[in-house]
Write a protein that holds these residues in place. Structure first.
Motif, PDB file in Angstrom:
ATOM      1  N   UNK A   5       0.818  -1.215   0.000  1.00 31.08           N
ATOM      2  CA  UNK A   5       0.000   0.000   0.000  1.00 31.08           C
ATOM      3  C   UNK A   5       0.850   1.263   0.000  1.00 31.08           C
ATOM      4  N   UNK A   6       2.175   1.106   0.094  1.00 29.07           N
ATOM      5  CA  UNK A   6       3.077   2.254   0.137  1.00 29.07           C
ATOM      6  C   UNK A   6       3.543   2.625  -1.264  1.00 29.07           C
ATOM      7  N   UNK A   7       3.579   3.914  -1.596  1.00 29.76           N
ATOM      8  CA  UNK A   7       4.050   4.335  -2.932  1.00 29.76           C
ATOM      9  C   UNK A   7       5.473   3.877  -3.239  1.00 29.76           C
ATOM     10  N   UNK A   8       6.291   3.699  -2.212  1.00 32.93           N
ATOM     11  CA  UNK A   8       7.678   3.278  -2.433  1.00 32.93           C
ATOM     12  C   UNK A   8       7.799   1.795  -2.754  1.00 32.93           C
ATOM     13  N   UNK A   9       6.739   1.016  -2.481  1.00 32.18           N
ATOM     14  CA  UNK A   9       6.848  -0.440  -2.624  1.00 32.18           C
ATOM     15  C   UNK A   9       5.731  -1.078  -3.440  1.00 32.18           C
ATOM     16  N   UNK A  10       4.664  -0.365  -3.756  1.00 37.38           N
ATOM     17  CA  UNK A  10       3.552  -0.997  -4.445  1.00 37.38           C
ATOM     18  C   UNK A  10       3.935  -1.366  -5.879  1.00 37.38           C
ATOM     19  N   UNK A  11       3.336  -2.437  -6.359  1.00 41.41           N
ATOM     20  CA  UNK A  11       3.650  -2.939  -7.700  1.00 41.41           C
ATOM     21  C   UNK A  11       3.125  -1.989  -8.757  1.00 41.41           C
ATOM     22  N   UNK A  12       3.995  -1.594  -9.686  1.00 40.68           N
ATOM     23  CA  UNK A  12       3.611  -0.724 -10.797  1.00 40.68           C
ATOM     24  C   UNK A  12       4.644  -0.873 -11.907  1.00 40.68           C
ATOM     25  N   UNK A  13       4.298  -0.394 -13.091  1.00 43.08           N
ATOM     26  CA  UNK A  13       5.270  -0.412 -14.179  1.00 43.08           C
ATOM     27  C   UNK A  13       6.466   0.435 -13.786  1.00 43.08           C
ATOM     28  N   UNK A  14       7.663  -0.144 -13.916  1.00 42.60           N
ATOM     29  CA  UNK A  14       8.877   0.545 -13.494  1.00 42.60           C
ATOM     30  C   UNK A  14       9.410   0.075 -12.162  1.00 42.60           C
ATOM     31  N   UNK A  15       8.624  -0.735 -11.427  1.00 42.93           N
ATOM     32  CA  UNK A  15       9.085  -1.254 -10.135  1.00 42.93           C
ATOM     33  C   UNK A  15      10.288  -2.179 -10.319  1.00 42.93           C
ATOM     34  N   UNK A  16      11.122  -2.233  -9.284  1.00 43.03           N
ATOM     35  CA  UNK A  16      12.236  -3.189  -9.238  1.00 43.03           C
ATOM     36  C   UNK A  16      11.902  -4.261  -8.208  1.00 43.03           C
ATOM     37  N   UNK A  17      12.020  -5.515  -8.616  1.00 44.01           N
ATOM     38  CA  UNK A  17      11.702  -6.649  -7.743  1.00 44.01           C
ATOM     39  C   UNK A  17      12.997  -7.376  -7.395  1.00 44.01           C
ATOM     40  N   UNK A  18      13.237  -7.549  -6.096  1.00 44.52           N
ATOM     41  CA  UNK A  18      14.448  -8.195  -5.593  1.00 44.52           C
ATOM     42  C   UNK A  18      14.087  -9.562  -5.020  1.00 44.52           C
ATOM     43  N   UNK A  49      -0.694 -20.996 -14.869  1.00 49.50           N
ATOM     44  CA  UNK A  49       0.344 -20.821 -13.862  1.00 49.50           C
ATOM     45  C   UNK A  49       1.167 -22.090 -13.714  1.00 49.50           C
ATOM     46  N   UNK A  50       2.486 -21.927 -13.605  1.00 49.32           N
ATOM     47  CA  UNK A  50       3.340 -23.071 -13.342  1.00 49.32           C
ATOM     48  C   UNK A  50       3.048 -23.615 -11.949  1.00 49.32           C
ATOM     49  N   UNK A  51       3.301 -24.894 -11.760  1.00 44.77           N
ATOM     50  CA  UNK A  51       3.084 -25.502 -10.446  1.00 44.77           C
ATOM     51  C   UNK A  51       4.172 -25.030  -9.480  1.00 44.77           C
ATOM     52  N   UNK A  52       3.915 -25.202  -8.220  1.00 44.41           N
ATOM     53  CA  UNK A  52       4.892 -24.809  -7.210  1.00 44.41           C
ATOM     54  C   UNK A  52       4.538 -23.487  -6.552  1.00 44.41           C
ATOM     55  N   UNK A  53       5.281 -23.169  -5.504  1.00 46.69           N
ATOM     56  CA  UNK A  53       5.022 -21.970  -4.718  1.00 46.69           C
ATOM     57  C   UNK A  53       5.522 -20.700  -5.403  1.00 46.69           C
ATOM     58  N   UNK A  54       6.580 -20.820  -6.204  1.00 42.97           N
ATOM     59  CA  UNK A  54       7.176 -19.644  -6.814  1.00 42.97           C
ATOM     60  C   UNK A  54       8.270 -19.058  -5.939  1.00 42.97           C
ATOM     61  N   UNK A  55       9.106 -18.224  -6.533  1.00 44.36           N
ATOM     62  CA  UNK A  55      10.214 -17.603  -5.795  1.00 44.36           C
ATOM     63  C   UNK A  55       9.700 -16.548  -4.826  1.00 44.36           C
ATOM     64  N   UNK A  56      10.320 -16.499  -3.647  1.00 44.35           N
ATOM     65  CA  UNK A  56       9.949 -15.504  -2.646  1.00 44.35           C
ATOM     66  C   UNK A  56      10.559 -14.156  -3.015  1.00 44.35           C
ATOM     67  N   UNK A  57       9.752 -13.112  -2.957  1.00 47.27           N
ATOM     68  CA  UNK A  57      10.222 -11.748  -3.222  1.00 47.27           C
ATOM     69  C   UNK A  57      10.720 -11.151  -1.916  1.00 47.27           C
ATOM     70  N   UNK A  58      11.931 -10.641  -1.926  1.00 45.30           N
ATOM     71  CA  UNK A  58      12.456  -9.989  -0.726  1.00 45.30           C
ATOM     72  C   UNK A  58      11.894  -8.580  -0.587  1.00 45.30           C
ATOM     73  N   UNK A  59      11.858  -7.860  -1.717  1.00 44.66           N
ATOM     74  CA  UNK A  59      11.423  -6.471  -1.642  1.00 44.66           C
ATOM     75  C   UNK A  59      11.040  -5.968  -3.026  1.00 44.66           C
ATOM     76  N   UNK A  60      10.116  -5.016  -3.060  1.00 42.77           N
ATOM     77  CA  UNK A  60       9.778  -4.266  -4.273  1.00 42.77           C
ATOM     78  C   UNK A  60      10.094  -2.803  -3.996  1.00 42.77           C
TER      79      UNK A  60
END
Length: 215
Positions: free
Chosen positions: A36-49, A198-209
């Motif tokens: 919900x934070x502008x610094x972390x919410x998903x949007x075009x241009x976001x960086x995902x770590x 969707x591929x099976x499995x849990x997927x990779x954990x995101x540390x931060x956006x």
């Protein structure tokens, strides 16, 4: 086994289970607040770590992606890489040092989008005068990603097999990113219907956006 031992064991298991449950709920609340934070919410241009530990080798793989298109549920990512400077052969793997430098300096680091038309089809892209002429910002850090053209960023899912397969490369679920903090990849397995699954499995954990603030 004595009754006292059984009671102690059951109590310990219950305590650990409760701790893990509360930790999961706490982490989920932190993630929801971040989204919900502008610094972390998903949007075009976001960086995902994202960091992933290999099960057998215990090696940690570091990945940084840039969001280059969001089409409803479909989020297309591009991996961040670094150009091979003269006398320095860089692999496609992100090092722990590079990962932390970019994460801690996201507001200052320069990461250049290179058009797919200018993207040499090989693992390591050397820093050339031609690339520098077209993208002078590459000289500041050498970090880059394969960008889409303005038209491709607003293009809907094609209705032909070849177009759909190209469209779905490195496309992930927006719902799983936002709600679960995981990268769940889409694939095109049902070719007759052209419906991504969707591929099976849990997927990779995101540390931060992280989002770069507009100046």
């Amino acid at each position: 086994m004595k009754p006292e031992t059984i009671i102690t064991t059951v109590s310990m298991i219950a305590a650990v289970s409760l701790f893990l449950y509360l930790k999961k709920k706490y982490n989920q609340r932190l993630w929801n607040e971040a989204m919900a934070s502008p610094d972390h919410q998903l949007q075009t241009g976001s960086f995902i770590f994202s960091k992933r530990t290999e099960v057998q080798s215990k090696q940690i793989d570091y990945s940084i992606f840039k969001v280059i298109r969001i089409d409803g549920e479909y989020v297309k990512l591009a991996g961040i890489r670094q150009l091979a400077f003269p006398n320095n052969s860089n692999s496609l793997l992100m090092t722990a040092e590079q990962y932390e430098i970019i994460k801690n300096n996201i507001q200052e680091v320069v990461i250049t989008g290179i058009s797919a038309m200018d993207f040499p089809q090989k693992a390591n892209i050397p820093l050339t005068e031609e690339l520098l002429d077209r993208y002078p910002d590459l000289n500041k850090s050498g970090y880059y990603f394969e960008d889409l053209s303005p038209n491709e960023k607003i293009k809907p899912l094609p209705d032909d097999i070849a177009g759909c397969q190209d469209y779905m490369k490195l496309v992930y679920s927006a719902e799983h990113i936002i709600k679960n903090g995981r990268l769940r990849l889409y694939s095109l397995t049902d070719l007759p219907s052209l419906m991504p699954t969707l591929d099976s499995g849990q997927g990779e954990v995101i540390e931060q956006i992280l989002n770069q603030r507009k100046s």
